[in-house]
Design an enzyme around this catalytic site. Structure first.
Site, PDB file in Angstrom:
ATOM      1  N   PHE A   1      29.005  46.927  34.527  1.00  0.00           N
ATOM      2  CA  PHE A   1      29.104  47.524  33.198  1.00  0.00           C
ATOM      3  C   PHE A   1      29.345  46.462  32.133  1.00  0.00           C
ATOM      4  CE2 PHE A   1      31.878  50.083  30.156  1.00  0.00           C
ATOM      5  CZ  PHE A   1      30.806  50.703  29.539  1.00  0.00           C
TER       6      PHE A   1
ATOM      7  N   ALA B   1      34.069  40.918  40.747  1.00  0.00           N
ATOM      8  CA  ALA B   1      35.333  41.097  41.465  1.00  0.00           C
ATOM      9  C   ALA B   1      35.202  42.235  42.459  1.00  0.00           C
ATOM     10  CB  ALA B   1      36.471  41.401  40.493  1.00  0.00           C
ATOM     11  N   ARG B   2      36.096  42.223  43.423  1.00  0.00           N
ATOM     12  CA  ARG B   2      36.313  43.426  44.223  1.00  0.00           C
ATOM     13  C   ARG B   2      37.231  44.303  43.403  1.00  0.00           C
ATOM     14  NH1 ARG B   2      36.458  44.980  49.867  1.00  0.00           N
ATOM     15  NH2 ARG B   2      37.910  46.727  50.134  1.00  0.00           N
TER      16      ARG B   2
ATOM     17  N   TYR C   1      44.786  44.865  44.214  1.00  0.00           N
ATOM     18  CA  TYR C   1      43.826  44.449  43.189  1.00  0.00           C
ATOM     19  C   TYR C   1      44.512  43.596  42.124  1.00  0.00           C
ATOM     20  CZ  TYR C   1      40.746  44.818  39.116  1.00  0.00           C
ATOM     21  OH  TYR C   1      39.970  44.536  38.007  1.00  0.00           O
TER      22      TYR C   1
ATOM     23  N   LYS D   1      44.167  39.464  41.357  1.00  0.00           N
ATOM     24  CA  LYS D   1      43.759  38.950  40.047  1.00  0.00           C
ATOM     25  C   LYS D   1      44.791  37.964  39.501  1.00  0.00           C
ATOM     26  CE  LYS D   1      39.821  40.852  38.614  1.00  0.00           C
ATOM     27  NZ  LYS D   1      38.700  40.075  38.065  1.00  0.00           N
TER      28      LYS D   1
ATOM     29  N   GLY E   1      33.291  73.084  28.528  1.00  0.00           N
ATOM     30  CA  GLY E   1      33.896  74.034  27.600  1.00  0.00           C
ATOM     31  C   GLY E   1      34.944  74.943  28.201  1.00  0.00           C
TER      32      GLY E   1
ATOM     33  N   SER F   1      36.597  49.197  23.548  1.00  0.00           N
ATOM     34  CA  SER F   1      35.165  49.485  23.620  1.00  0.00           C
ATOM     35  C   SER F   1      34.418  48.267  24.147  1.00  0.00           C
ATOM     36  CB  SER F   1      34.626  49.856  22.243  1.00  0.00           C
ATOM     37  OG  SER F   1      34.593  48.728  21.393  1.00  0.00           O
TER      38      SER F   1
END
Length: 322
Positions: free
Chosen positions: A13, A74-75, A144, A148, A193, A209
């Site tokens: 992404f 990354a994992r 995780y 990192k 809805g 964002s």
């Protein structure tokens, strides 16, 4: 003066967004290590086959002539992998794989290494009004986040030798056009809805964002004050879960009633169903203070949270229609 940027995680992404952005920069060429050579990339991107990322990966071809590495691969954290038994699996990619790439980058003469970490290195939750700072003492929880953080430490040790410049960026939850996972699921749920019990959540969470996080990373490519620094990144506008959902409802143009069910009851029910981690993300606070970005880099988010949310929803709706 021309420059060459290598972006790992090129099909992810964030990676895809960075490649699109870098391809629009003047005098800039982009290298994308990929596992699948059939991916859809701009013609100007040089694709190089890398089957896996670990301590034995050979980056020689990928790093040839590269000035800057942006390491997003990354994992990633997935549900059910929170126990210590998974730590070595995370370390193999996120620590040994990262440091192997960084050491080879030094040998190849790379000037700067930008590492995309995670806000989870700071911790999982903040008290309302007490935001994380970039220079806080890290409190990573789970394999995780621990992996990192260990990668960050290894990179900064390498940077302290003067062999390479390192920049560490810890994003909060990233959203934008094409976002998946929980953010996409929330939009799908709201679009139906149906009444939802999230009308009385008064937490406070930071988001960022895709446009803003890529803008900060671009700034860090050359900025002299970014060297060997850690930066948090957000839209600088925090929302409660209820406020976020109400904004999304407006942009989705649906009529969804958010019932004001007490949060304590929701947390209790989530715990009974074994969904404590989901409850923490929905009802807990996680805020970051990005004032360091302004002070050192002169950087503030160029896109407002509302504009970015609106664009995210438009893309989501267009994708549904097609």
């Amino acid at each position: 003066m021309s420059r060459k940027i290598l972006v790992t995680g090129a099909t992810g992404f964030l990676g895809k967004a960075l490649i699109r952005r870098f391809c629009n920069l003047s005098n800039t060429s982009v290298v994308a290590p990929v596992r699948n050579m059939d991916g859809d990339f701009p013609e100007v991107v040089s694709r190089i086959y890398i089957p896996s990322i670990d301590s034995g990966t050979d980056w020689t071809e990928s790093l040839s002539g590269v000035d800057v590495v942006v390491h997003t691969a990354a994992r990633v954290h997935v549900a059910g992998e929170d126990s210590a038994q998974f730590l070595e699996k995370f370390r193999a990619i996120n620590v040994q794989g990262t440091l192997n790439l960084a050491r080879q980058a030094v040998q190849a003469g790379v000037r700067r290494f930008i590492f995309i970490s995670t806000i989870k290195v700071n911790g999982e939750i903040t008290s309302p009004g007490c935001a994380f700072l970039a220079d806080d003492i890290p409190k990573p929880m789970g394999p995780y986040a621990i992996s990192k953080f260990e990668a960050e430490q290894g990179l900064l040790e390498l940077a302290n030798t003067g062999a390479i410049e390192v920049v560490i960026v810890r994003p909060v939850l990233i959203y934008g056009a094409g976002v998946g996972a929980n953010f996409q699921q929330m939009m799908h749920l709201l679009k139906k809805g149906v009444p939802l019990p999230f009308g009385a959540v008064s937490n406070s969470r930071s988001f960022v964002s895709l446009e803003n996080v890529t803008d900060l990373i671009e700034t860090c490519i050359d900025h002299p004050c970014a060297v060997n620094q850690v930066f948090l990144v957000s839209d600088n506008s925090d929302l409660s879960t209820t406020q976020l959902m109400r904004r999304l409802i407006t942009y989705l143009e649906v009529k969804t009633w958010l019932m004001p069910v007490p949060v304590g009851l929701l947390i209790f029910l989530a715990s009974l169903m074994g969904r404590r981690s989901i409850a923490q993300r929905l009802f807990g606070s996680l805020q970051v203070d990005i004032s360091k970005n302004q002070q050192l880099l002169g950087w503030t988010p160029p896109v407002s949270l509302d504009d970015a949310l609106s664009r995210t929803v438009r893309h989501f709706l267009d994708a549904r229609r097609s």
